[in-house]
Design an enzyme around this catalytic site. Structure first.
Site, short mmCIF file in Angstrom:
data_model
loop_
_atom_site.label_atom_id
_atom_site.label_comp_id
_atom_site.label_asym_id
_atom_site.label_seq_id
_atom_site.Cartn_x
_atom_site.Cartn_y
_atom_site.Cartn_z
N CYS A 159 20.55 40.46 -2.64
CA CYS A 159 19.25 41.11 -2.61
C CYS A 159 19.26 42.38 -1.76
O CYS A 159 18.46 43.26 -1.96
CB CYS A 159 18.19 40.15 -2.06
SG CYS A 159 18.44 38.48 -2.61
N GLY A 182 12.72 29.96 -6.18
CA GLY A 182 12.64 29.82 -4.73
C GLY A 182 11.68 30.82 -4.11
O GLY A 182 10.92 30.49 -3.19
#
Ligand code: PLP
Length: 396
Positions: free
Chosen positions: A324, A70
């Site tokens: 993240c 992605g």
């Protein structure tokens, strides 16, 4: 008991995906660019995977470019549209404050390179307003990029309306649909989407593989130079086992979407109901316009990280903000964007479910979370101030 409730970070590969990958690794070892029959067999397998991925989102096979995931798809879509726009004197880019870092950091870089970026606010419900997008579009706008569904709070954006608006204004529209593909019905042609990013590991496929859909007629530029793979737009020998695994997982996800969505939505709403009894807590994001599997709560007076570790001790794998951003002390940019103050945004918990989960597992979570929250509040100086009335509660 071990409950994996972190499917927004990554999903467990399905047996179908694993079988497809193993048989590809064993039997389809040729290089699709080779002219001999082993190579041609690999080229056929690659072609079929391309057809399957295209079909799953209503695209044509020659509109699909395989990438390493992605993030790469987001980078390529945005950079490509920006550079194409710049050639025509268009150096303005529109996005939102709640995008994934693959989008936000690419936009940051482009800003440093001389582009102008407008990042739209979202409402307290975590949804961007179509009229705000309309107001932001200018004659020099090269690209609008807005995510399909948010990875932290699960909110689904009005993508069909935004895409139609962009088509009308003749602005390229890209959507990071990594959280949506395989979970929500998508038809890129019907919805007038110009570019779309997807990733294998968010729908029970392997990681390290994704795809970028680019509508016929939209120019695409390379990020990676080299061989002529992906019709010259993405060099490097194709990761065929991963591509095949992703295609198998996506086909399966789309075939079972309606049933899975029903199952997961019921589990989600059971979990939301169970957790909403905790005082001074709140569900983040719109309760209805959200991904079937996403639950995101904030609990005042505690630290999300401590909550995670204690839940892990009880056999529950969850997340605080996005994977993240963990490791950094900044609270999630998404939670700040929906109006949570810094100190409260730290106390967030994301539980992302899948169709393999059971009501028993949900009930186990519903019992465990209040216990852990109560324990952490007991030892929290912030909570003590709130209880004593030295500070006001943010969440009533
Ligand atoms: C996971 C995710 C990405 C990154 O995809 P990778 O395949 O891990 O690079 C991008 N955007 C969103 C919304 C995601 O959830």
């Amino acid at each position: 008991m071990y409950i994996y409730a972190d499917n927004a970070a990554t999903t467990k590969p399905s047996q179908t995906a694993i079988d497809a990958m193993v048989s590809c690794l064993k039997e389809v070892y040729g290089n699709p660019s080779s002219l001999h029959s082993a190579g041609q067999k690999a080229a056929e397998v690659l072609f079929q995977a391309r057809v399957d991925v295209a079909q799953a989102i209503g695209a044509d096979f020659n509109e699909i470019y395989f990438t390493s995931g992605g993030s790469e798809a987001d980078n390529q879509a945005i950079r490509s549209a920006a550079l194409t726009g710049a050639r025509r004197g268009k150096k303005h880019l529109v996005s939102t404050k709640i995008e994934h870092h693959a989008v936000l950091h690419t936009l940051d870089k482009l800003e440093n390179e001389g582009f102008e970026v407008t990042l739209l606010e979202v409402g307290p419900d975590g949804i961007v307003k179509v009229e705000d997008v309309e107001k932001a579009i200018r004659p020099d706008t090269a690209l609008v990029t807005i995510m399909y569904a948010n990875n932290e709070i699960g909110t689904i954006q009005p993508i069909t309306e935004i895409a139609a608006l962009c088509r009308e204004k003749k602005v390229v529209f890209h959507t990071d649909a990594v959280q949506a593909v395989g979970h929500l019905p998508i038809n890129v042609h019907d919805q007038q989407i110009d570019m779309l990013s997807l990733s294998g590991h968010k729908f029970h496929g392997p990681r390290g593989v994704g795809a970028l859909y680019v509508r016929k007629g939209i120019p695409l530029r390379n990020l990676i130079e080299g061989g002529a793979q992906e019709r010259g737009k993405r060099a490097g020998t194709e990761n065929l086992p991963a591509i095949v695994g992703m295609a198998a997982a996506l086909k399966e996800a789309v075939a079972n979407m309606e049933e899975n969505s029903k199952t997961v939505t019921a589990l989600r709403d059971r979990l939301i109901k169970g957790l909403s009894h905790i005082d001074h807590s709140r569900l983040n994001g719109d309760p209805v316009k959200r991904l079937p599997g996403n639950v995101n709560f904030v609990f005042e007076g505690i630290e999300g990280e401590s909550l995670l570790l204690l839940l892990d001790d009880k056999g529950i794998a969850a997340s605080s903000g996005s994977a993240c951003t963990s490791g950094s002390l900044d609270p999630s940019h998404v939670l700040l964007s929906i109006g949570l103050p810094h100190e409260v945004a730290h106390g967030s918990l994301r539980l992302s479910l899948d169709e393999s989960m059971t009501e028993e597992e949900i009930d186990y979570i519903v019992n465990a979370v209040p216990e852990v929250v109560a324990y952490l509040r007991d030892i929290s100086p912030v909570w003590e101030d709130l209880v004593k009335g030295d500070k006001d509660y943010v969440i009533q």
